[in-house]
Design an enzyme around this catalytic site. Structure first.
Site, PDB file in Angstrom:
ATOM      1  CD  GLU A 132      -4.601   4.027  -1.342  1.00  0.00           C
ATOM      2  OE1 GLU A 132      -4.706   4.299  -0.209  1.00  0.00           O
ATOM      3  OE2 GLU A 132      -5.556   4.196  -2.344  1.00  0.00           O
ATOM      4  CG  ASP A 140      -1.844   1.339   1.199  1.00  0.00           C
ATOM      5  OD1 ASP A 140      -2.917   0.911   0.497  1.00  0.00           O
ATOM      6  OD2 ASP A 140      -1.575   2.119   1.571  1.00  0.00           O
TER       7      ASP A 140
END
Length: 462
Positions: free
Chosen positions: A393, A350
């Site tokens: 993301e 992430d």
């Protein structure tokens, strides 16, 4: 209608020719009605020439010159009629043939610039069907008549042949969808009128001379009026429009191509029902050619559908922004890996504070970071590994086989390869051999959140 005023003069010349026929006017009005549409067509082409792209001007000039020859031919034709009252293969035919050849050359040059294989096959089907009908019902019976001179026989064959080629070029423009629709429709209608006029005139001259009369000028006058309208509307036949005409075929295209493909058996059936001699050579050869063209078109359409299916499948498997596999593809890969029963490791990565980046630097900057991270991480992974954009993301890595024991070190390398100044956190989970895909991913997700709570920019394992 936008630009509809341009159609007024062509409409008036066409209606004028009809009025001359209906009122039984004399030779002079007949000659004027035949020549006026040609003069208008030549003037329309000449007026539009400066507006054409430079590369299109020579063929359009040739087109106008051909129409001028045809117009002179009509003037001579009616002069000959006024002199002896008979239709003869005289000087007018020289101008007709020359003019048609010039127009054919010009339109072929314009058509070559916007070649479309699918439209070409559809055009070939339509033209072949029409050729079978004209050849079997008109040309062959006319040639079989006694007393047909060599010149007359040549003209009986030559005029319909040129007309079919002209009609085919106009249909190619129309079917390809790469020309302005109105001029293409008008040109196709013009050459359909020309074909009808030449076929009927040839048939009457050879088979039924007593039926000859002023009515025969109508198809030719309407042809030139329609060509004038085509040249006056927009930029005419050479006006390209981007892309295809749309998805699927409109009804008129189905009727045109399908109807043309049925003409050969229809001619055979008609000759049989009417008790006429069956022209097996023309109908048989035409049927074979139509079958071959139809099969070629079906093959082309099937290949296009297969290519579109392949592209659609690729789109369904791939993330458009990063070019990586998407979550659906990664999930399917994980299920296959677990079903194989070998070692499996899952990692979730992430990008840290990505929402803040989007808010401060903008989404374009965020997209650049996503693409950069995806490219850097993909280059570090072994060939058997899979990395996918899992959502937003977040990215997911699937490791199998020999890469599993080194999973932590490999994910640590990915973290360090994140393009600066961006950082990333990661969570890793090794499959225990019994749990399902959801449980394995949940453990990797829990490890990721542990890395986040631990200060980010690090790798954690569960």
């Amino acid at each position: 209608m936008r630009g509809g005023w341009r159609l007024v003069l062509p409409a008036l010349t066409g209606l004028g020719a009809l009025a001359v026929v209906l009122t039984g006017a004399g030779p002079v009005p007949q000659a004027v009605a035949a020549v006026a549409p040609g003069v208008l067509a030549v003037a329309a082409v000449a007026a539009g020439l400066p507006r054409r792209p430079p590369a299109h001007r020579p063929p359009w000039f040739l087109h106008g010159l051909g129409l001028a020859c045809i117009t002179v031919g009509y003037a001579l034709f009616h002069a000959e009629l006024r002199g002896d009252g008979a239709v003869a293969a005289g000087t007018s035919n020289v101008f007709f043939v020359l003019g048609n050849v010039l127009v054919l050359t010009a339109l072929a040059s314009l058509s070559w610039r916007r070649f479309d294989s699918g439209a070409l096959l559809d055009t070939a089907i339509a033209a072949t069907g029409a050729a079978v009908a004209v050849g079997a019902l008109v040309v062959r019976p006319a040639l079989a008549q006694t007393g047909v001179s060599g010149t007359g026989a040549v003209l009986v064959v030559l005029y319909p042949l040129i007309d079919l080629l002209l009609l085919g070029l106009a249909l190619h423009w129309l079917l390809s969808g790469r020309s302005a629709r109105a001029p293409s429709v008008l040109a196709a209608a013009a050459y359909a009128c020309l074909l009808c006029g030449d076929v009927v005139t040839g048939a009457v001259a050879v088979l039924a001379p007593g039926l000859a009369g002023p009515w025969q000028l109508l198809p030719f006058a309407w042809c030139l009026s329609l060509l004038a309208a085509a040249a006056l509307t927009s930029t005419g036949l050479a006006a390209a429009t981007p892309g295809d005409a749309g998805i699927g075929w409109p009804l008129w295209r189905w009727l045109l191509v399908g109807g043309a493909a049925c003409l050969a058996p229809a001619v055979l059936l008609g000759q049989g029902l009417a008790g006429l001699p069956v022209d097996w050579a023309v109908v048989g050869a035409g049927s074979l050619l139509l079958s071959a063209l139809t099969l070629a078109r079906v093959r082309q359409l099937v290949r296009r559908v297969e290519e579109q299916a392949r592209q659609l499948a690729e789109v369904a498997r791939t993330d458009a922004l990063t070019g990586l596999p998407n979550r659906r593809t990664w999930d399917a890969g994980l299920q296959r890996a677990l079903a194989d029963g070998g070692p499996v490791a899952v990692a979730l990565l992430d990008l840290d504070h990505f929402k803040r980046l989007n808010d401060t630097a903008g989404h374009a900057a965020g997209d650049r970071v996503l693409r950069g991270a995806a490219s850097a991480w993909r280059d570090l992974l072994p060939p058997a590994a899979m990395i996918a954009r899992y959502g937003g993301e977040e990215f997911a890595v699937l490791l199998t086989g020999a890469a599993v024991p080194d999973a932590l070190d490999l994910v640590e390398d990915l973290r360090r390869a994140t393009p600066a100044p961006q950082t990333a956190s990661a969570g890793v989970a090794l499959w225990d051999g019994a749990e399902g895909a959801a449980e394995l991913v949940a453990r990797a997700d829990a490890a990721l959140y542990a890395a986040k709570r631990g200060g980010r920019d690090r790798v954690a394992a569960r």
